[in-house]
Structure formats: C-alpha cells, structure tokens
Design an enzyme around this catalytic site. Sequence first.
Site, PDB file in Angstrom:
ATOM      1  N   CYS A  17       0.821  -1.208   0.000  1.00 47.22           N
ATOM      2  CA  CYS A  17       0.000   0.000   0.000  1.00 47.22           C
ATOM      3  C   CYS A  17       0.864   1.270   0.000  1.00 47.22           C
ATOM      4  CB  CYS A  17      -0.972  -0.073   1.175  1.00 47.22           C
ATOM      5  SG  CYS A  17      -2.427   0.931   0.906  1.00 47.22           S
ATOM      6  N   HIS A  68      -3.154  -5.452   1.646  1.00 49.20           N
ATOM      7  CA  HIS A  68      -2.389  -5.743   2.868  1.00 49.20           C
ATOM      8  C   HIS A  68      -2.425  -7.233   3.206  1.00 49.20           C
ATOM      9  CE1 HIS A  68      -1.942  -1.524   4.182  1.00 49.20           C
ATOM     10  NE2 HIS A  68      -3.111  -1.351   3.602  1.00 49.20           N
ATOM     11  N   GLU A 117      -0.566  -8.704   5.150  1.00 47.78           N
ATOM     12  CA  GLU A 117      -0.213  -8.828   6.579  1.00 47.78           C
ATOM     13  C   GLU A 117      -1.434  -8.687   7.483  1.00 47.78           C
ATOM     14  OE1 GLU A 117       0.219  -6.271   4.689  1.00 47.78           O
ATOM     15  OE2 GLU A 117      -0.092  -4.410   5.824  1.00 47.78           O
TER      16      GLU A 117
HETATM   17  N1  GLN Z   1      -3.691   6.288   1.185  1.00 46.10           N
HETATM   18  C1  GLN Z   1      -2.392   6.013   1.723  1.00 46.10           C
HETATM   19  C2  GLN Z   1      -1.332   6.812   0.994  1.00 46.10           C
HETATM   20  O1  GLN Z   1      -1.595   7.395   0.015  1.00 46.10           O
HETATM   21  C3  GLN Z   1      -2.056   4.534   1.637  1.00 46.10           C
HETATM   22  C4  GLN Z   1      -3.001   3.744   2.523  1.00 46.10           C
HETATM   23  C5  GLN Z   1      -2.403   2.510   3.121  1.00 46.10           C
HETATM   24  O2  GLN Z   1      -1.197   2.312   3.165  1.00 46.10           O
HETATM   25  N2  GLN Z   1      -3.269   1.685   3.673  1.00 46.10           N
HETATM   26  O3  GLN Z   1      -0.204   6.851   1.426  1.00 46.10           O
END
Ligand code: GLN
Length: 202
Positions: free
Chosen positions: A79, A169, A171
Amino acid sequence: MRIGVLALQGGFIEHIRMLRSLQVDTFEIRKKEDLQTAMDGLILPGGESTVIGKLLKELDLLEPLKEQIQNGLPTFGTCAGMILLARKITGTDTTYFGALDIEVRRNAYGRQSGSFFTEAPFKGIGAIPMTFIRAPYIEQAAPEVEILSEVANHIVAARQGNILATSYHPELTTDSRVHRYFIELLLKDSLIPAEPVFIPII
Ligand code: GLN
C-alpha cells in the site's frame, strides 16, 4: 535470514508478526543507526506515504535505503509502501525510492469508501484474500514489470526483479503466502553456487 521492517508510521507490527510466524528474524528500522544491522530484505508497510516519506527524509533514511534498494536489496512494499517504491506517483513530481517502474495513483478507490475486502488470484499462488485500505493501484507498468494480481481491471500487485509491491495488505490476513513468496525471492537472491564436489578415488 533477517528482514528489516520500516517502523516510522503505519502497519509495521502486522508485518513483524507475520514474519515471526514464518520463523524469520526481523528488526525495526526507526533511525539511521538501525541500518548498521545487516539485512537480507526490507519491508515497507502501509500507512500514509506522505508522512512516511517526510520522516524518511527528516531522519536521513531515504538516501541510504534507496542506495541499498538500488544495489539489489529485496524489498516488499504494501500500500503506502508501494507508493514509496514507485517511479511515478500520478499528479505529482514527488518520488521516494523510485525503484519500481510503475505509475501509481494514490487513494485510487476514493478516500472514504475506498476500503474493501476481496479475493483474487496472485500469479503462481492462486486466490488470496486482499484487504484494501484507501489503496493505490498501478496505472501503468513498464514491460519488465511482472503483473501478479489484478482486481476489476486494475493492477494491484507487481514485481520487478526482487522488488515486490501490493496495493492490498496481506499482513492483515492470516494467509502468509505472499510473505512466503517474498521470502522465496530473497532466498533465490542469496543462493550461492554449489561447492564443487570432489569424488574420492578409491
Ligand atoms: N492512502 C495512503 C497513501 O496514500 C495509503 C493507505 C495505506 O497504506 N493503507 O499513502
């Protein structure tokens, strides 16, 4: 084998738990001195990429980690971690590690309603559970980037060499197969040529 987990902000604990459940030695990276510990792999967790990016710069961690990644350190970003790895972030000139030849769109599913759960295939593994939290997706990927998962026609997992990134994710689930996949990349990387075999002459 030891994997460093960037622990400045966001969901690093869950990665550490997952790695421990796989009997992998881990340590947290919070400050420059932590980089004195040698690592075989690096995990960049989810969180807020702008916050993690700012802290990386302020704590003088961005350049030394970038160098290690460029020198081939196997790295897995989830992410926000994917955003930190991307060569291009849609709508901005800011980049962080710029190590993965992809363009990512932040908050690609919207900020509020952008969290969801689904199951979709991961190349070579099969269907896996995927938790998305204000996730990015990959807008474009260079030909040398291997696409590993797609959801609703958007690329959500990719690999280039030993750099792996997922929008979701793994994890946050009990399914450890994506982490195992990363560990296998890392093991391949550290394979040393077999010792020559001497056959005794009797
Ligand atoms: N929206 C977050 C970002 O732009 C990422 C979200 C996440 O890591 N769950 O950094």
